[in-house]
Motif scaffolding. Structure first.
Motif, PDB file in Angstrom:
ATOM      1  N   THR A 117      -6.794  -8.099   5.932  1.00 30.20           N
ATOM      2  CA  THR A 117      -6.721  -7.223   7.096  1.00 30.20           C
ATOM      3  C   THR A 117      -5.329  -7.150   7.699  1.00 30.20           C
ATOM      4  OG1 THR A 117      -9.040  -7.697   7.629  1.00 30.20           O
ATOM      5  CG2 THR A 117      -7.678  -6.739   9.385  1.00 30.20           C
ATOM      6  N   ASP A 118      -4.656  -8.306   7.847  1.00 26.16           N
ATOM      7  CA  ASP A 118      -3.337  -8.304   8.478  1.00 26.16           C
ATOM      8  C   ASP A 118      -2.303  -7.575   7.611  1.00 26.16           C
ATOM      9  OD1 ASP A 118      -3.559 -10.342   6.568  1.00 26.16           O
ATOM     10  OD2 ASP A 118      -1.948 -11.518   7.493  1.00 26.16           O
ATOM     11  N   ILE A 119      -2.421  -7.745   6.289  1.00 24.89           N
ATOM     12  CA  ILE A 119      -1.507  -7.058   5.379  1.00 24.89           C
ATOM     13  C   ILE A 119      -1.745  -5.558   5.415  1.00 24.89           C
ATOM     14  CG2 ILE A 119      -0.887  -6.728   2.950  1.00 24.89           C
ATOM     15  CD1 ILE A 119       0.244  -9.281   4.109  1.00 24.89           C
ATOM     16  N   GLN A 120      -3.023  -5.154   5.404  1.00 27.99           N
ATOM     17  CA  GLN A 120      -3.349  -3.733   5.412  1.00 27.99           C
ATOM     18  C   GLN A 120      -2.890  -3.074   6.710  1.00 27.99           C
ATOM     19  OE1 GLN A 120      -4.514  -2.060   2.692  1.00 27.99           O
ATOM     20  NE2 GLN A 120      -3.934  -0.316   3.969  1.00 27.99           N
ATOM     21  N   ARG A 121      -3.001  -3.796   7.811  1.00 31.66           N
ATOM     22  CA  ARG A 121      -2.537  -3.248   9.094  1.00 31.66           C
ATOM     23  C   ARG A 121      -1.026  -3.012   9.051  1.00 31.66           C
ATOM     24  NH1 ARG A 121      -5.970  -7.168  13.196  1.00 31.66           N
ATOM     25  NH2 ARG A 121      -7.908  -5.946  13.193  1.00 31.66           N
ATOM     26  N   SER A 122      -0.307  -3.965   8.473  1.00 35.79           N
ATOM     27  CA  SER A 122       1.150  -3.812   8.366  1.00 35.79           C
ATOM     28  C   SER A 122       1.502  -2.641   7.464  1.00 35.79           C
ATOM     29  CB  SER A 122       1.779  -5.103   7.827  1.00 35.79           C
ATOM     30  OG  SER A 122       1.654  -6.158   8.749  1.00 35.79           O
ATOM     31  N   ILE A 123       0.784  -2.509   6.354  1.00 32.58           N
ATOM     32  CA  ILE A 123       1.033  -1.405   5.425  1.00 32.58           C
ATOM     33  C   ILE A 123       0.842  -0.063   6.136  1.00 32.58           C
ATOM     34  CG2 ILE A 123       0.173  -0.225   3.358  1.00 32.58           C
ATOM     35  CD1 ILE A 123      -0.572  -2.997   2.248  1.00 32.58           C
ATOM     36  N   ASP A 183       8.364  -8.113   5.264  1.00 31.33           N
ATOM     37  CA  ASP A 183       8.608  -9.293   4.422  1.00 31.33           C
ATOM     38  C   ASP A 183       7.294  -9.925   3.975  1.00 31.33           C
ATOM     39  OD1 ASP A 183      11.249  -8.802   4.827  1.00 31.33           O
ATOM     40  OD2 ASP A 183      11.614 -10.514   6.149  1.00 31.33           O
ATOM     41  N   ASP A 184       6.329  -9.996   4.876  1.00 32.12           N
ATOM     42  CA  ASP A 184       5.024 -10.573   4.534  1.00 32.12           C
ATOM     43  C   ASP A 184       4.287  -9.706   3.512  1.00 32.12           C
ATOM     44  OD1 ASP A 184       5.424 -12.686   6.290  1.00 32.12           O
ATOM     45  OD2 ASP A 184       4.440 -11.661   7.964  1.00 32.12           O
ATOM     46  N   VAL A 185       4.398  -8.386   3.693  1.00 31.39           N
ATOM     47  CA  VAL A 185       3.768  -7.456   2.745  1.00 31.39           C
ATOM     48  C   VAL A 185       4.378  -7.619   1.357  1.00 31.39           C
ATOM     49  CG1 VAL A 185       3.427  -5.021   2.152  1.00 31.39           C
ATOM     50  CG2 VAL A 185       3.137  -5.782   4.516  1.00 31.39           C
ATOM     51  N   THR A 186       5.705  -7.703   1.297  1.00 37.13           N
ATOM     52  CA  THR A 186       6.401  -7.867   0.023  1.00 37.13           C
ATOM     53  C   THR A 186       5.992  -9.162  -0.665  1.00 37.13           C
ATOM     54  OG1 THR A 186       8.296  -6.601   0.827  1.00 37.13           O
ATOM     55  CG2 THR A 186       8.662  -8.016  -1.073  1.00 37.13           C
ATOM     56  N   ALA A 187       5.941 -10.269   0.100  1.00 40.36           N
ATOM     57  CA  ALA A 187       5.567 -11.565  -0.465  1.00 40.36           C
ATOM     58  C   ALA A 187       4.139 -11.526  -1.016  1.00 40.36           C
ATOM     59  CB  ALA A 187       5.696 -12.650   0.601  1.00 40.36           C
ATOM     60  N   TYR A 188       3.253 -10.862  -0.282  1.00 40.67           N
ATOM     61  CA  TYR A 188       1.848 -10.752  -0.716  1.00 40.67           C
ATOM     62  C   TYR A 188       1.736 -10.016  -2.040  1.00 40.67           C
ATOM     63  CZ  TYR A 188      -2.805  -8.684  -1.038  1.00 40.67           C
ATOM     64  OH  TYR A 188      -4.015  -8.250  -1.504  1.00 40.67           O
ATOM     65  N   PHE A 189       2.403  -8.863  -2.141  1.00 41.70           N
ATOM     66  CA  PHE A 189       2.297  -8.071  -3.362  1.00 41.70           C
ATOM     67  C   PHE A 189       3.034  -8.710  -4.535  1.00 41.70           C
ATOM     68  CE2 PHE A 189       0.924  -4.549  -0.584  1.00 41.70           C
ATOM     69  CZ  PHE A 189      -0.191  -4.149  -1.319  1.00 41.70           C
ATOM     70  N   LYS A 190       4.092  -9.436  -4.257  1.00 41.84           N
ATOM     71  CA  LYS A 190       4.797 -10.131  -5.335  1.00 41.84           C
ATOM     72  C   LYS A 190       3.878 -11.171  -5.971  1.00 41.84           C
ATOM     73  CE  LYS A 190       8.915 -12.858  -6.411  1.00 41.84           C
ATOM     74  NZ  LYS A 190      10.142 -13.501  -5.893  1.00 41.84           N
ATOM     75  N   GLU A 191       3.180 -11.939  -5.135  1.00 43.35           N
ATOM     76  CA  GLU A 191       2.249 -12.941  -5.657  1.00 43.35           C
ATOM     77  C   GLU A 191       1.082 -12.278  -6.383  1.00 43.35           C
ATOM     78  OE1 GLU A 191      -0.523 -16.704  -4.114  1.00 43.35           O
ATOM     79  OE2 GLU A 191       0.588 -15.470  -2.670  1.00 43.35           O
ATOM     80  N   ALA A 192       0.554 -11.185  -5.812  1.00 44.13           N
ATOM     81  CA  ALA A 192      -0.566 -10.471  -6.439  1.00 44.13           C
ATOM     82  C   ALA A 192      -0.157  -9.907  -7.796  1.00 44.13           C
ATOM     83  CB  ALA A 192      -1.051  -9.346  -5.523  1.00 44.13           C
ATOM     84  N   TRP A 193       1.074  -9.398  -7.879  1.00 47.26           N
ATOM     85  CA  TRP A 193       1.582  -8.819  -9.130  1.00 47.26           C
ATOM     86  C   TRP A 193       1.732  -9.891 -10.202  1.00 47.26           C
ATOM     87  CZ3 TRP A 193       1.738  -4.269 -11.209  1.00 47.26           C
ATOM     88  CH2 TRP A 193       2.616  -3.981 -12.255  1.00 47.26           C
ATOM     89  N   GLU A 194       2.274 -11.048  -9.825  1.00 47.74           N
ATOM     90  CA  GLU A 194       2.438 -12.147 -10.776  1.00 47.74           C
ATOM     91  C   GLU A 194       1.081 -12.643 -11.267  1.00 47.74           C
ATOM     92  OE1 GLU A 194       4.774 -14.870  -8.535  1.00 47.74           O
ATOM     93  OE2 GLU A 194       6.689 -13.852  -8.982  1.00 47.74           O
ATOM     94  N   ASN A 195       0.094 -12.686 -10.384  1.00 52.67           N
ATOM     95  CA  ASN A 195      -1.260 -13.080 -10.784  1.00 52.67           C
ATOM     96  C   ASN A 195      -1.876 -12.048 -11.725  1.00 52.67           C
ATOM     97  OD1 ASN A 195      -1.204 -15.425  -9.255  1.00 52.67           O
ATOM     98  ND2 ASN A 195      -2.139 -14.468  -7.464  1.00 52.67           N
TER      99      ASN A 195
END
Length: 320
Positions: free
Chosen positions: A251-257, A297-309
């Motif tokens: 939710t917090d990431i989607q709100r930022s997006i 920055d938080d959004v970028t970190a989230y998607f970077k981890e999701a992409w690597e996974n």
């Protein structure tokens, strides 16, 4: 990966191009506000001479062709450098992300078997080719060498009626097909054979207009598609990775997006229509600062981890 803090991100390269176009008096003042139907009408009336999407001009080119003229809108490729690799293929091992199907748990075994037979057909080359080109034996078939080709009858009818394939159902159910519209044949990829037979070199050469030939002469190629496929810098979109990204974001990431997206949709057009370079630079700096405040920055970190996974899961699934 290039993030939005980098001025070489395509988003900013494009914004700068629009700004310079506006300074030269070439940018439509309604670029960011017009409705799609108004935009399409402008293209058909010859008022628009550039779009980032070449298919925007399909209708305009169709009108030019009917008029019997030798004119045509064509694409202008980016420089053949590492910064701008040409998208020349798409890997879709699990099907297209936008065409994902689900089956209800209430489905009984008999129906499930029928559904899976349909999926097997849609994801096969013959099934995809049928969706893209019409029914086998009527619009296309295999020649004596086992190569899929349009039938002579079909080619003749296309010359008489450009909409013939559409009338035979071609592309009517494109949203169901498992392969991409420009996917290479897995069995004949080395020969440059596409599932959509209208993309194959032999067919294209037979149907090139004077404008197509002029385009090919300019870039030194045989058919228009080679302007991309013969580039040194190429890229492949890995649809399998995209399919393995999270279906929903926290939710917090989607709100930022959402906040960032809404902000950019207002701030970037305002920047593009700046009166001077100094004003443009000031607004660009302000946007960069706001991105950080909005949690970019938080959004970028989230998607970077999701992409690597996703890449890790992809390797695991495709290794079996």
């Amino acid at each position: 990966y290039i993030d939005l803090y980098n001025e070489n991100h395509m988003y900013w390269v494009t914004a700068d191009m629009y700004f310079k176009a506006n300074q030269m008096g070439l940018l439509d003042p309604e670029t960011y506000t017009q409705k799609n139907e108004d935009y399409s009408q402008k293209i058909n009336e010859g008022q628009v001479f550039y779009s980032s999407m070449e298919w925007d001009f399909d209708a305009g080119n169709a009108e030019l062709s009917k008029a019997g003229g030798k004119d045509k809108f064509v694409d202008i490729p980016w420089a053949d450098t590492a910064e701008f690799p040409a998208w020349i293929s798409r890997a879709s091992e699990f099907g297209m992300a936008a065409r994902t199907f689900v089956v209800s748990s209430k489905c009984d075994e008999t129906k499930m078997k029928a559904i899976m037979r349909l999926f097997d057909f849609l994801f096969s080359e013959d099934g995809s080719r049928t969706i893209m080109n019409g029914p086998k034996g009527i619009t296309w078939d295999y020649d004596e060498n086992g190569v899929a080709v349009l039938t002579e009858d079909c080619k003749q009818k296309l010359k008489e009626n450009p909409d013939y394939l559409l009338e035979q159902g071609a592309n009517r159910y494109l949203g169901l097909v498992g392969q991409d519209y420009d996917a290479l044949s897995a069995t004949q990829a080395n020969e440059g054979k596409y599932i959509d037979l209208r993309l194959n070199k032999e067919y294209v050469e037979e149907n090139m207009t004077d404008a197509d030939k002029d385009y090919c002469d300019f870039y030194g190629v045989d058919v228009p598609l080679e302007v991309s496929t013969k580039r040194e810098n190429q890229s492949t979109i890995h649809e399998g990775y995209i399919n393995l990204m999270p279906a929903e974001n926290p939710t917090d990431i989607q709100r930022s997006i959402t906040k960032i997206s809404d902000y950019l949709q207002q701030a970037v057009p305002d920047m593009v229509f700046s009166e001077t370079q100094e004003e443009y630079d000031q607004k660009y700096a302000q946007i960069q600062a706001e991105l950080k405040n909005m949690g970019y920055d938080d959004v970028t970190a989230y998607f970077k981890e999701a992409w690597e996974n996703a890449i890790s899961n992809y390797k695991e699934l495709t290794a079996k």
